[in-house]
Design an enzyme around this catalytic site. Structure first.
Site, PDB file in Angstrom:
ATOM      1  N   CYS A  49       0.846  -1.191   0.000  1.00  0.00           N
ATOM      2  CA  CYS A  49       0.000   0.000   0.000  1.00  0.00           C
ATOM      3  C   CYS A  49       0.891   1.255   0.000  1.00  0.00           C
ATOM      4  O   CYS A  49       1.739   1.392  -0.874  1.00  0.00           O
ATOM      5  CB  CYS A  49      -0.953  -0.050   1.189  1.00  0.00           C
ATOM      6  SG  CYS A  49      -2.223   1.234   1.201  1.00  0.00           S
TER       7      CYS A  49
ATOM      8  N   ASP B  51      -8.710  -3.371  -7.116  1.00  0.00           N
ATOM      9  CA  ASP B  51      -8.268  -2.357  -6.154  1.00  0.00           C
ATOM     10  C   ASP B  51      -8.791  -0.987  -6.565  1.00  0.00           C
ATOM     11  O   ASP B  51      -8.337  -0.425  -7.567  1.00  0.00           O
ATOM     12  CB  ASP B  51      -6.734  -2.353  -6.107  1.00  0.00           C
ATOM     13  CG  ASP B  51      -6.160  -1.430  -5.049  1.00  0.00           C
ATOM     14  OD1 ASP B  51      -6.893  -0.547  -4.553  1.00  0.00           O
ATOM     15  OD2 ASP B  51      -4.974  -1.593  -4.713  1.00  0.00           O
TER      16      ASP B  51
ATOM     17  N   HIS C  82      -7.553  -4.527  -2.887  1.00  0.00           N
ATOM     18  CA  HIS C  82      -6.509  -3.805  -2.170  1.00  0.00           C
ATOM     19  C   HIS C  82      -6.255  -4.518  -0.840  1.00  0.00           C
ATOM     20  O   HIS C  82      -7.189  -4.982  -0.185  1.00  0.00           O
ATOM     21  CB  HIS C  82      -6.934  -2.362  -1.907  1.00  0.00           C
ATOM     22  CG  HIS C  82      -5.851  -1.507  -1.361  1.00  0.00           C
ATOM     23  ND1 HIS C  82      -4.792  -1.067  -2.119  1.00  0.00           N
ATOM     24  CD2 HIS C  82      -5.638  -1.022  -0.104  1.00  0.00           C
ATOM     25  CE1 HIS C  82      -3.986  -0.345  -1.372  1.00  0.00           C
ATOM     26  NE2 HIS C  82      -4.465  -0.304  -0.142  1.00  0.00           N
TER      27      HIS C  82
END
Length: 245
Positions: free
Chosen positions: A125, A183, A214
């Protein structure tokens, strides 16, 4: 491989940076991984991921990415309040500040007998972006970026000419770019833009897009995909083994 964990507080231009060190318990010198967390800092899932990598024979350093914005030891929860605080911190710290953090960790590793001087990076991330940022350091030879946010955008504050994608010429090592096609934070057009820029810069990189959401590597919550996570670890370990050993 048995591992051990300890803490080191490293000086940086913006203050003390607590860094969690996970490494093989046996004697010897090992390659190192600069390991970057999500916006929540070293949560349980991040610590477990770091220890998985350490168990394969690496010295793994997990810095508190927002050390200048929080008390030492801060861990944000995977809830709305934690997400809001983490995103506010991300918007408050210039991308160039992470360069000094990277330099501090590399300088510390240079002084440790248990590190053999071979350095890679990995992150998830926000941490995927920060691992990408670490690749700008000449000592970093291989980098695994999992669903790296904001490479395609301008969310993180950037001085002129300092966006990570504007400094591709400074990347000398190999990249592994892993994404989830489901995502919402990194849409298809954003991924395509990053791919085109990496290709135009003639960088050495491998690109994987999986049918994941995600944070599919995070072993907590409904988005976790154990099968994809195992594949992700295998891909990262393959890159690091090839580049650092």
């Amino acid at each position: 491989m048995l591992i051990q964990s300890h803490i080191v507080d490293l000086p940086t231009p913006s203050g003390v940076m607590r860094t969690y060190v996970h490494r093989p318990a046996g004697e010897g010198a090992y390659p190192a991984i600069l390991f970057y967390s999500e916006i929540f800092q070293q949560t349980g899932p991040i610590e477990r991921s770091a220890k998985i990598m350490a168990g394969h024979g690496y010295v793994v350093l997990v810095p508190e990415v927002f050390h200048e914005l929080n008390p030492i030891g801060t861990v944000l929860a995977y809830d709305d309040a934690g997400r809001d605080k983490g995103n506010a911190d991300k918007a408050a710290k210039a991308v160039t500040a992470y360069d000094a953090d990277n330099a501090a960790m590399i300088a510390w590793l240079d002084q440790q007998a248990f590190c053999n001087g071979q350095i890679g990076a990995m992150g998830f991330c926000l941490g995927g972006h920060l691992a990408f940022r670490a690749a700008l350091q000449p000592q970093v030879k291989a980098t695994a970026c999992f669903y790296a946010t904001d490479l395609h955008s301008q969310v993180i504050p950037n001085p002129p000419g300092q966006h990570s994608m504007e400094r591709l010429a400074d990347i000398g090592g190999e990249l592994l770019m892993i994404w989830g096609k489901r995502d919402p934070h990194i849409p298809a057009e954003g991924r395509a833009r990053v791919y085109a820029q990496l290709s135009a810069a003639d960088l050495r990189f491998t690109w994987h897009e999986f049918n994941g959401q995600h944070a599919f590597m995070r072993d907590e919550g409904e988005r976790y995909d154990p099968e994809l996570a195992l594949l992700g670890y295998q891909l990262a370990l393959g890159l690091l083994r090839r580049a650092l050993r």
